[in-house]
Design an enzyme around this catalytic site. Sequence first.
Site, PDB file in Angstrom:
ATOM      1  N   MET A 157     -23.728  -8.199  95.234  1.00  0.00           N
ATOM      2  CA  MET A 157     -24.780  -9.130  95.662  1.00  0.00           C
ATOM      3  C   MET A 157     -26.154  -8.462  95.594  1.00  0.00           C
ATOM      4  O   MET A 157     -27.117  -8.940  96.199  1.00  0.00           O
ATOM      5  CB  MET A 157     -24.492  -9.640  97.068  1.00  0.00           C
ATOM      6  CG  MET A 157     -23.189 -10.427  97.126  1.00  0.00           C
ATOM      7  SD  MET A 157     -23.157 -11.659  98.429  1.00  0.00           S
ATOM      8  CE  MET A 157     -23.411 -10.645  99.868  1.00  0.00           C
TER       9      MET A 157
ATOM     10  N   LEU B 228     -28.794  -2.719  95.581  1.00  0.00           N
ATOM     11  CA  LEU B 228     -27.758  -1.718  95.313  1.00  0.00           C
ATOM     12  C   LEU B 228     -28.055  -0.371  95.970  1.00  0.00           C
ATOM     13  O   LEU B 228     -29.208   0.029  96.114  1.00  0.00           O
ATOM     14  CB  LEU B 228     -27.611  -1.546  93.797  1.00  0.00           C
ATOM     15  CG  LEU B 228     -27.302  -2.834  93.020  1.00  0.00           C
ATOM     16  CD1 LEU B 228     -27.198  -2.550  91.532  1.00  0.00           C
ATOM     17  CD2 LEU B 228     -26.044  -3.515  93.527  1.00  0.00           C
ATOM     18  N   HIS B 229     -26.997   0.309  96.357  1.00  0.00           N
ATOM     19  CA  HIS B 229     -27.087   1.639  96.972  1.00  0.00           C
ATOM     20  C   HIS B 229     -25.996   2.528  96.361  1.00  0.00           C
ATOM     21  O   HIS B 229     -25.295   2.110  95.429  1.00  0.00           O
ATOM     22  CB  HIS B 229     -26.954   1.524  98.487  1.00  0.00           C
ATOM     23  CG  HIS B 229     -25.766   0.706  98.935  1.00  0.00           C
ATOM     24  ND1 HIS B 229     -24.468   1.108  98.735  1.00  0.00           N
ATOM     25  CD2 HIS B 229     -25.679  -0.519  99.529  1.00  0.00           C
ATOM     26  CE1 HIS B 229     -23.636   0.206  99.206  1.00  0.00           C
ATOM     27  NE2 HIS B 229     -24.345  -0.812  99.689  1.00  0.00           N
TER      28      HIS B 229
ATOM     29  N   GLY C 244     -23.113   3.272  97.283  1.00  0.00           N
ATOM     30  CA  GLY C 244     -21.769   2.683  97.295  1.00  0.00           C
ATOM     31  C   GLY C 244     -21.526   1.910  96.008  1.00  0.00           C
ATOM     32  O   GLY C 244     -20.528   2.123  95.302  1.00  0.00           O
ATOM     33  N   HIS C 245     -22.462   1.008  95.677  1.00  0.00           N
ATOM     34  CA  HIS C 245     -22.364   0.248  94.424  1.00  0.00           C
ATOM     35  C   HIS C 245     -22.371   1.207  93.228  1.00  0.00           C
ATOM     36  O   HIS C 245     -21.626   1.033  92.269  1.00  0.00           O
ATOM     37  CB  HIS C 245     -23.552  -0.696  94.275  1.00  0.00           C
ATOM     38  CG  HIS C 245     -23.687  -1.711  95.376  1.00  0.00           C
ATOM     39  ND1 HIS C 245     -24.688  -1.644  96.320  1.00  0.00           N
ATOM     40  CD2 HIS C 245     -22.972  -2.816  95.665  1.00  0.00           C
ATOM     41  CE1 HIS C 245     -24.579  -2.675  97.146  1.00  0.00           C
ATOM     42  NE2 HIS C 245     -23.543  -3.404  96.783  1.00  0.00           N
TER      43      HIS C 245
ATOM     44  N   GLN D  33     -11.445  -8.074 101.513  1.00  0.00           N
ATOM     45  CA  GLN D  33     -11.830  -8.658 100.220  1.00  0.00           C
ATOM     46  C   GLN D  33     -10.996  -8.059  99.086  1.00  0.00           C
ATOM     47  O   GLN D  33     -10.509  -8.784  98.204  1.00  0.00           O
ATOM     48  CB  GLN D  33     -13.322  -8.402  99.959  1.00  0.00           C
ATOM     49  CG  GLN D  33     -13.772  -8.754  98.563  1.00  0.00           C
ATOM     50  CD  GLN D  33     -15.282  -8.654  98.425  1.00  0.00           C
ATOM     51  OE1 GLN D  33     -15.981  -9.579  98.768  1.00  0.00           O
ATOM     52  NE2 GLN D  33     -15.778  -7.534  97.937  1.00  0.00           N
TER      53      GLN D  33
ATOM     54  N   ARG E 295     -26.878  -4.373 104.155  1.00  0.00           N
ATOM     55  CA  ARG E 295     -27.316  -4.917 105.443  1.00  0.00           C
ATOM     56  C   ARG E 295     -27.870  -3.844 106.375  1.00  0.00           C
ATOM     57  O   ARG E 295     -28.503  -4.184 107.384  1.00  0.00           O
ATOM     58  CB  ARG E 295     -26.173  -5.680 106.119  1.00  0.00           C
ATOM     59  CG  ARG E 295     -25.864  -7.008 105.431  1.00  0.00           C
ATOM     60  CD  ARG E 295     -24.899  -7.864 106.227  1.00  0.00           C
ATOM     61  NE  ARG E 295     -24.824  -9.227 105.717  1.00  0.00           N
ATOM     62  CZ  ARG E 295     -23.857  -9.693 104.906  1.00  0.00           C
ATOM     63  NH1 ARG E 295     -22.872  -8.893 104.531  1.00  0.00           N
ATOM     64  NH2 ARG E 295     -23.870 -10.940 104.478  1.00  0.00           N
TER      65      ARG E 295
HETATM   66  P1  AMP Z   1     -21.800  -6.300  98.065  1.00  0.00           P
HETATM   67  O1  AMP Z   1     -23.005  -6.197  97.195  1.00  0.00           O
HETATM   68  O2  AMP Z   1     -22.031  -5.855  99.491  1.00  0.00           O
HETATM   69  O3  AMP Z   1     -21.098  -7.622  97.954  1.00  0.00           O
HETATM   70  O4  AMP Z   1     -20.764  -5.226  97.506  1.00  0.00           O
HETATM   71  C1  AMP Z   1     -20.377  -5.220  96.163  1.00  0.00           C
HETATM   72  C2  AMP Z   1     -19.228  -4.263  95.986  1.00  0.00           C
HETATM   73  O5  AMP Z   1     -19.634  -2.957  96.371  1.00  0.00           O
HETATM   74  C3  AMP Z   1     -18.013  -4.631  96.848  1.00  0.00           C
HETATM   75  O6  AMP Z   1     -16.824  -4.419  96.107  1.00  0.00           O
HETATM   76  C4  AMP Z   1     -18.138  -3.670  98.006  1.00  0.00           C
HETATM   77  O7  AMP Z   1     -16.903  -3.381  98.621  1.00  0.00           O
HETATM   78  C5  AMP Z   1     -18.708  -2.447  97.327  1.00  0.00           C
HETATM   79  N1  AMP Z   1     -19.390  -1.601  98.310  1.00  0.00           N
HETATM   80  C6  AMP Z   1     -20.374  -1.972  99.165  1.00  0.00           C
HETATM   81  N2  AMP Z   1     -20.703  -0.944  99.973  1.00  0.00           N
HETATM   82  C7  AMP Z   1     -19.890   0.092  99.619  1.00  0.00           C
HETATM   83  C8  AMP Z   1     -19.737   1.432 100.102  1.00  0.00           C
HETATM   84  N3  AMP Z   1     -20.465   1.912 101.095  1.00  0.00           N
HETATM   85  N4  AMP Z   1     -18.814   2.211  99.483  1.00  0.00           N
HETATM   86  C9  AMP Z   1     -18.046   1.716  98.480  1.00  0.00           C
HETATM   87  N5  AMP Z   1     -18.147   0.484  97.987  1.00  0.00           N
HETATM   88  C10 AMP Z   1     -19.052  -0.330  98.555  1.00  0.00           C
END
Ligand code: AMP
Length: 281
Positions: A30, A33-34, A36-37, A153, A187
């Site tokens: 979504m 991006l950080h 994690g992404h 998810q 968030r």
């Molecule tokens: P989002 O943009 O929050 O919907 O996340 C997109 C994808 O990135 C999803 O598969 C999340 O599980 C993954 N994601 C988000 N935050 C992290 C994180 N801290 N570590 C690993 N994957 C993450």
Amino acid sequence: MKIVKTIAEVRAEVKQWKKQGLTVGLVPTMGFLHEGHQSLIERAVKENDRVVVSDFVNPTQFGPNEDLASYPRDLERDAKLCEGAGAAILFNPEPEEMYYANKTTSVHMEGLTTELCGKSRPIHFDGVCSVVSKLFNIVTPDRAYFGQKDAQQLAVIKRMVRDLNFDIEIVGCPIIREADGLAKSSRNTYLSEAERKAAVILSQSLKVGRELIENGEKDAAKVKAAMIAKLETESLARIDYVEVVDAENIVLVDTITENTLIAMAVYIGNTRLIDNTIIEA
Ligand code: AMP
């Protein structure tokens, strides 16, 4: 790297790649991006010839009182991160491109969505399943990458892929954390300085649970009680849920085994944060 706004253009690019026999990885996000992404994108780049990152704040997975309007967005920064990580396409459609005004079809998930976030966010996973199905049909990837951060998810997507026969390998990736243990999240940007400090209580509470289990505790109720007690030491924290479930079926369990997921959602001020840990063998 190309920033693509239309479904037709993504399809045209992917068609060219497939003609050359190239493999395709998809990382649904979504945006905002950080690291994690980034870890998902880098893994996808390692394992596929071309990678598409979708960057779409999906309206159908937000409830009426949730943060759809305020969800953070920064396409320029996202594009830099994706390009740096080696993505070929950043797919950033408008909601009107993704959804027909008179759409009548969606994907409904039962069973894995009665606990955890599915309980607190009743329409959430149908929205996730619907948008991810659409992305799968648009991008037709060989592999798609999801974070363990959103453990429910990941379980839901794996089940949907099995049940609906998508010919796509789902790759789960570990949670990336800040130095103090807070799971990285778009968030986290909502948090004030005091709230940011307080937010470390989620990972600290998970650590309390893990340590009990490492010392032989198998009673889910006792582990849960200790984790709740830890969360309650932080005055800015308000618990949405703390639960102990089977990691694959997302049903409550009384006894900890090697496939147990310990998950929580906690409000820090007005910001709802999630975190979890899986007990491995
Ligand atoms: P989002 O943009 O929050 O919907 O996340 C997109 C994808 O990135 C999803 O598969 C999340 O599980 C993954 N994601 C988000 N935050 C992290 C994180 N801290 N570590 C690993 N994957 C993450």
